[in-house]
Every structure is written in C-alpha cells, then in structure tokens.
Scaffold this motif. Structure first.
Motif, short mmCIF file in Angstrom:
data_model
loop_
_atom_site.label_atom_id
_atom_site.label_comp_id
_atom_site.label_asym_id
_atom_site.label_seq_id
_atom_site.Cartn_x
_atom_site.Cartn_y
_atom_site.Cartn_z
N TRP A 64 6.17 -4.11 3.34
CA TRP A 64 5.10 -4.75 2.56
C TRP A 64 3.99 -3.74 2.30
N PHE A 65 3.46 -3.76 1.09
CA PHE A 65 2.40 -2.84 0.67
C PHE A 65 1.21 -3.66 0.22
N TYR B 124 2.35 7.39 4.93
CA TYR B 124 3.55 7.46 5.78
C TYR B 124 3.62 8.85 6.39
N LYS C 8 6.53 -1.21 7.44
CA LYS C 8 7.97 -1.11 7.28
C LYS C 8 8.70 -2.25 7.95
N LEU D 297 7.19 4.39 -4.84
CA LEU D 297 6.97 3.07 -4.21
C LEU D 297 7.02 2.01 -5.30
N LEU E 223 9.82 2.11 -0.34
CA LEU E 223 9.18 3.44 -0.28
C LEU E 223 10.31 4.48 -0.17
N PHE F 25 1.45 0.57 4.30
CA PHE F 25 2.83 0.13 4.14
C PHE F 25 3.35 -0.32 5.50
N TRP G 185 8.40 -4.12 -0.89
CA TRP G 185 8.39 -2.89 -1.67
C TRP G 185 9.38 -1.89 -1.08
#
Ligand code: FRU
Length: 497
Positions: free
Chosen positions: A283-284, A228, A291, A243, A259, A289, A257
């Motif tokens: 979602w990771f 990120y 967002k 996370l 963050l 990631f 998830w």
C-alpha cells in the motif's frame, strides 16, 4: 548512413508528424559496417539499428502505446545514450519513429566522457497537448553531480523540445553516492505528483521519493525521503524504480500498488544470478510504501529495467530482454524487449502473463499432440509458441531442444522450474548461474521462442522466465523426457513476425 537516415527523418518534414504517427515510415536497414546484414526477423520489439537497453517513457499517449528506449545507433554496444522511439496500436507491432532525445552537446564534443540521455518516464502534459518526459543526464566525469534530472516536452509526440534541468543535485545528508537516476513520475493518492529515483546509499540500494504540486515547474520538486532500502541483497544502486496502482483507483487507500526495481549487481547467492528485478506488492499512502508480499519478476533473468503503467484499468509493462551480467555477444545478437506483460493480482498471488493480444501472434497451429517420455515435437524455425498441459500438477519433466550449439532444456523438478543451459562442445565449462524459479510445480506452461530468446510463463504467469539464447532459427525439434505416467498435451504454433 544511419545518421543521415535519422536526421532526415527528424528534420525533413515532407512527412508531417501526424502522417508518421498514422502511417509510419518504413525505415530501411542501411546496414552500417558493424551490423550483420542477416539477422532474422523476430516478433519481439527491436530497434532499427544498433544497441538498445531499458524501456523508457512507456505509456499510452494520443490514443496509442508509445515506447521510448535507451539507444545507441552507431553499433551493437552500449555508448552515449539517446532515446529511441516507436509507436504501436497493440503493443506487438511497432513503427519506428525518429530518435527522440539526444545526448548533451558536451558529449558530442567529448565522446570519451560517456553518458547521455539516461532512463526516465513520460506523462501526458498537464499544461497543454502532448507529453512531458523526465530523464537523467549523465556525464561521467562531471564531478560531483554526474547524474542530474531533466525534463522536456513534446507537443506532437514526435520530437522533444529543449530540455531543462529540474533537479541538479541529490539530497544531502542521506549517505548517497553518485548514482541518482531514472526518474519515474506519476500521480499519487494525495493528488500530488510523485517521482521515484534510483540511488545508492552507504546502507544499500535505495529508491528515493520526491513530490510536487506542479510537474511543470523546475523548482517545485521536494525531497520526501527514502521510499525503499534494499536489505536482502548486496547491491550497488537500485535502478529504474516504478510504482503503479494494481487493483483499484489510485486515490483509494485500499488499492494495492506494485513497486518494481532492478538490483544493480545484486547477486542471488543460491543460484548465482545477478541484476534481478523485484516486484513488491503493498500500500502506498503518498509518502511511504507498506509491503505485503513480493517476488522476483522473472527468473531468467533477462528482463531488466521493467517499466509499467496502468492502461485504462490494466497494468501493462515491458522489460529489456537483457542483463548487464551477460550482455554479449552483441555483434551477432539483436537487442530486444521482452514480450509486453500484464500484471494481475489474484488474492495474494501476482501473475505476469503476456498481454492478451499476444495470442494474435499465432499464425498457424502446427501440432496438437499427447506426448509421453521419449517423444518429440517438430518446431518451425525461429518463432514459435508451445503450450504444455501436464496430466498432473507438478509432474517432473524435461523438454530438450535440438539446438545446434548449446545444451538447452526446460525442466520441472522437485526444486522448481529451470532453464538448463550449457555448451555442447564445452561440457567441462564451469556451470554459470542456475536459471531456477523455486516454485510449486506448474500444470500449464506457455513457452515463446524467438530468434534470440526463450520466455516461459507457468500457470498464467505465476512464474515467468526470460533468457536470451542465440540460434533458435536452427532449432527444429524438441524431445520430452518425463517421469513414467506424466503425459503432456502439447500444442505448437508458428508465430507471425
Ligand atoms: C539500467 C541503467 C539505468 C540507466 C541506463 C543507462 O539498465 O543502468 O539505470 O539509466 O541503464 O543506459
């Protein structure tokens, strides 16, 4: 006196570690010269002595919640960092345990260098009983690698074994400056161990991602990339990233998830608040990631370095009840953590209410009343919870506290929810930041007062605000000022310390 107390707790095993975990040791406040003797007790977690900032290694180990924290025991100021340690059964009542990690010897010999055992995380060991912690060692003038990553284990959840360096340098070619800290280790959806680190790059604050198959091997960690990069706010580093899966199994690709990261020095230009903590939902997939949406964790903004993990199925987190933009005065002010919170997704809304067990803090209901404009409620000294139910959603009101030194109110108005804070004797003082959440009007509020702090949760934690405020032990009443027609059902509880 403190050194003696802590050392004897650490080395004199007339208590075995399990005795201490089972029964606790009563730490006697030895009142070193720079500790005021008369800090009233509170219900927020506080260290037994001295200064505290970030929560570290927050997790459930051996069946109990453990909290480690950035600690300087010799005074109420930040200085060479140790990891303090406490254990709980319900996240609210904590037992102090001996200091868990110490600054490196180099700092003992040369305390002017400054640094120590900085923030990090803990996991249950995968190669034996106990826990493994990951943390940053900082030595201010060790150029260029001021910040390196270390790991240590503890088999008894009581004292840490020797620490070992596992990441001696930051990655090359990424435009990173010297900030490189706060390892957060967790299991990724692909089964690999993942680690986040906060850093600063020439394009802004970043969260870095590493991975390994074997979290016990010092050489195994591989740099994956920047997870990120902060672009909305001008920051220096991003700090204390974390996370965690929010609404499903960590291996399920549909699971969302959270963050979380602190914007070091990042300023919100509209309100003037600095060092915001952000929480993004997305979602990771183990490497990147995506967002979906995000918000500020707390509009107070005394909720920094928030660290969370999934306890059973429930994401739980806790933050430092402080902010680097306003850490003083530290001499007559206790270091504290926020109330622990749960993180809940309701569709595309993130709620951060206080943990359910916080209701067990309620000692006595002192009042339940319908308030109209101009009416007052009495408050107990110091520790209280007030709940507010408004007759209309978004109704405008102000709750003004009778504080001996400051002008203090909670207000809901067309811009959102705000903590109004000024000085009675210095009305000319230029206004500081505005503690304002731009949010739709709330219907229900929970307000927690403690010696030294105010926390507000609106509509089940859709909005939360935390502010350090000294002197609540002297506040005995509050007055409602509301638009005509707005009626408030208020309940006041005294809380257990
Ligand atoms: C955040 C922080 C961390 C660092 C620690 C030092 O509050 O600056 O990045 O590890 O505090 O105490």
């Amino acid at each position: 006196a403190y050194d003696t107390a802590v050392t004897s707790l650490s080395v004199a095993y007339w208590f075995t570690p399990s005795d201490v975990l089972e029964t606790g040791i009563t730490v006697i406040h030895t009142n070193p010269a720079n500790e005021p003797p008369d800090l009233p007790a509170g219900y927020h977690f506080r260290p037994p002595f001295g200064w505290m900032n970030d929560p570290n290694g927050f997790g459930r180990f051996g069946g109990r919640p453990h909290l480690f924290y950035q600690h300087y025991s010799h005074g109420r100021i930040w200085n060479n960092m140790h990891w303090g340690h406490a254990v709980s059964s319900d996240y609210l009542r904590w037992r102090h345990l001996p200091v868990f990690l110490f600054p490196s010897e180099e700092l003992t010999v040369r305390p002017d260098k400054r640094g120590g055992a900085f923030s990090g995380s803990a996991i249950a060991r995968t190669d034996g009983p106990g826990i493994r912690v990951f943390f940053t060692e900082k030595i201010a003038d060790r150029i260029p690698e001021q910040e390196i990553q270390l790991t240590a284990t503890s088999t008894d959840l009581f004292s840490a074994g020797a620490a070992e360096v596992f990441l001696p340098r930051r990655p090359d070619g990424e435009g990173l400056t010297f900030d490189f800290r706060d390892p957060y280790v967790f299991r990724g959806p692909d089964g690999l161990w993942k680690m986040l680190l906060g850093s600063q790059s020439d394009t802004g604050g970043v969260v870095l991602l590493y991975e390994t198959e074997d979290n016990t091997a010092a050489s195994g960690w591989v740099y994956v990339g920047k997870l990120y990069t902060e672009t909305r706010y001008e920051t220096s580093a991003l700090e204390c990233p974390c996370l965690l899966p929010m609404d499903g199994d960590y291996r399920d690709p549909a699971t969302r998830w959270a963050l979380i990261y602190g914007l070091m020095n990042g300023e919100d230009k509209e309100t003037g608040r600095r060092n915001l903590t952000m929480i993004d939902i997305g979602w990771f997939d183990g490497r990147s990631f995506a967002k979906s949406f995000g918000r500020e964790l707390d509009f107070g903004t005394d909720n920094y370095a928030f660290q969370a993990f999934v306890d059973g199925n429930t994401p739980v987190g806790i933050g430092w009840l402080g902010n680097w933009a306003d850490t003083g005065p530290t001499v007559d002010f206790p270091s504290a953590m926020t109330l622990p919170r749960t993180l809940v997704l309701e569709g595309d809304t993130l709620l951060t209410p206080p943990i359910g067990a916080a209701e067990s803090l309620r000692a006595r209901m002192l009042d339940r009343t319908r308030l109209a404009s101009g009416q007052r409620i009495e408050l107990p000294n110091g520790a209280a919870e007030i709940t507010f139910e408004l007759s209309e959603a978004g109704g405008a009101f102000r709750l003004e506290f009778d504080h001996p030194e400051i002008r203090l109110a909670i207000a809901q108005h067309e811009e959102g929810l705000e903590i109004l804070h000024g000085y009675l004797d210095r009305p000319e003082e230029p206004p500081g930041p505005r503690y304002l959440a731009k949010a739709a009007g709330a219907r229900r509020l929970r307000v927690f007062l403690d010696y030294g702090s105010l926390e507000i949760f609106a509509d089940g934690g859709r909005v939360a605000g935390t502010k350090r405020i000294a002197g609540f032990e002297a506040v005995r009443a509050a007055r409602l000022v509301a638009e005509p027609g707005v009626v408030v059902n208020a309940t006041v509880w005294s809380l257990r310390l």
